[in-house]
Scaffold this motif. Structure first.
Motif, short mmCIF file in Angstrom:
data_model
loop_
_atom_site.label_atom_id
_atom_site.label_comp_id
_atom_site.label_asym_id
_atom_site.label_seq_id
_atom_site.Cartn_x
_atom_site.Cartn_y
_atom_site.Cartn_z
N TYR A 239 3.30 -47.79 -7.04
CA TYR A 239 5.16 -47.74 -7.17
C TYR A 239 5.58 -46.80 -5.83
CZ TYR A 239 10.15 -47.83 -7.74
OH TYR A 239 11.55 -48.67 -7.76
N TRP A 250 6.08 -52.32 -6.75
CA TRP A 250 4.85 -52.14 -7.51
C TRP A 250 4.34 -52.62 -7.12
CZ3 TRP A 250 9.47 -51.19 -10.16
CH2 TRP A 250 9.78 -50.65 -11.01
N LYS A 266 9.04 -54.76 -12.28
CA LYS A 266 7.68 -53.97 -13.49
C LYS A 266 8.23 -54.88 -15.08
CE LYS A 266 9.49 -50.02 -15.48
NZ LYS A 266 9.26 -48.13 -15.95
#
Length: 319
Positions: A239, A250, A266
């Motif tokens: 990240y 990400w 995510k």
């Protein structure tokens, strides 16, 4: 050889308030191997730890610099222009990033000039170099969670590990001690400039343990580096802020020629891609706050010059 000696413990401090000592001392002594000591101080101060949030969703360095500038203004309003201010970063380049925004400039001997408050008494040091010093007020400027944040999550060189003590008594044991040092350089308050999306796990711990208050929003779910896996190839996701996209993403750690997966969400883990409509923005995962629907939306939606309303419905894989 040395003869017999007596261990003398420091039990009093006149720099920090008792309230700050209780917070910082309790934090560092969570480590069971840390030397036990109970400091007392005749000074008392309400709210010795002030949390100031900023939005790190877009142009995070500029947002941080603006927040630091605001904090300096608050300190001057409360304590006056002549009181010293110490900016503490985890690394030297933490300050150079702020210099690049144009809001601050470098002066000799670690001095810093604020363009808005040119007469303010400002100095920059890293947490390491700040050991032993004291300033009227302190601002911590690198409270990000991540590889180059605080705590530092860079893997030490294996050769260095052979000659340097590696304290495994608890996660980030040495970083905890360093954070204690940073917090206790102040004679009054320590101001923590924190990103709302990716705050340091140390800050989250302080908030939970000591019921520290703050304005705005903070993501209380700390992001551990390499805790998520790529849905395409299975490699860990890292990240970090991607300057090419101007977003926190990400990103797959696999070789980019093998897997170039990246996402801004995510939970749903949908890959981002170039907007086919405007050819300039990127399609990222968004959601409807009213009904929770998930969709792709162009990053140019809020652009004044290249506004794009392209949207593509998505199936919510989290349900």
């Amino acid at each position: 050889l040395m003869g017999t000696g007596t261990e003398l413990k420091i039990t009093h401090t006149y720099r920090n308030s008792q309230e700050l000592i209780d917070i910082a001392g309790g934090f560092v002594q969570k480590n069971s191997t840390q030397m036990r000591k109970q400091l007392t101080s005749p000074k008392h101060l309400e709210n010795p730890v002030v949390i100031e949030t900023f939005d790190d969703s877009f142009k995070q360095t500029k947002a941080l610099a603006e927040k630091v500038e605001q904090i300096i203004g608050k300190i001057i309003s409360e304590y006056g222009i002549k009181k010293s201010i110490l900016l503490i970063g985890r690394y030297n380049y933490d300050m150079y990033k702020l210099f690049n925004t144009g809001l601050f400039s470098e002066l000799p001997n670690n001095r810093v000039k604020s363009e808005k408050y040119p007469n303010a008494d400002i100095t920059f040091m890293t947490a390491h170099s700040s050991k032993g010093v004291g300033y009227d007020n302190v601002i911590l400027i690198n409270m990000f969670e991540g590889k180059f944040g605080f705590p530092c999550q860079i893997e030490d060189d294996p050769i260095l590990k052979l000659v340097v003590h590696d304290d495994k008594s608890m996660p980030f044991a040495e970083e905890r001690r360093l954070f204690y040092v940073a917090m206790t350089r102040t004679k009054n308050r320590v101001y923590i400039a924190t990103p709302k999306n990716r705050p340091s796990r140390f800050l989250i711990e302080l908030i939970k343990d000591y019921n520290l208050t703050y304005e705005g929003e903070i993501n209380m779910e700390t992001v551990d580096l390499f805790s998520l896996r790529c849905p395409v190839c299975g490699f860990p996701l890292k990240y970090e802020f991607n300057k090419n996209y101007g977003l926190n993403l990400w990103i797959c750690t696999n070789d980019s020629e093998v897997c170039d997966f990246m996402t801004n969400d995510k939970v749903h883990k949908h890959d981002i891609f170039k907007c086919p409509k405007c050819k300039d923005g990127y399609m990222i995962v968004k959601y409807n706050a009213k009904n929770g629907d998930v969709f792709y939306g162009c990053t140019n939606y809020f652009s004044d010059t290249h506004k794009c309303t392209n949207m593509i419905p998505l199936k919510d894989n989290s349900k």
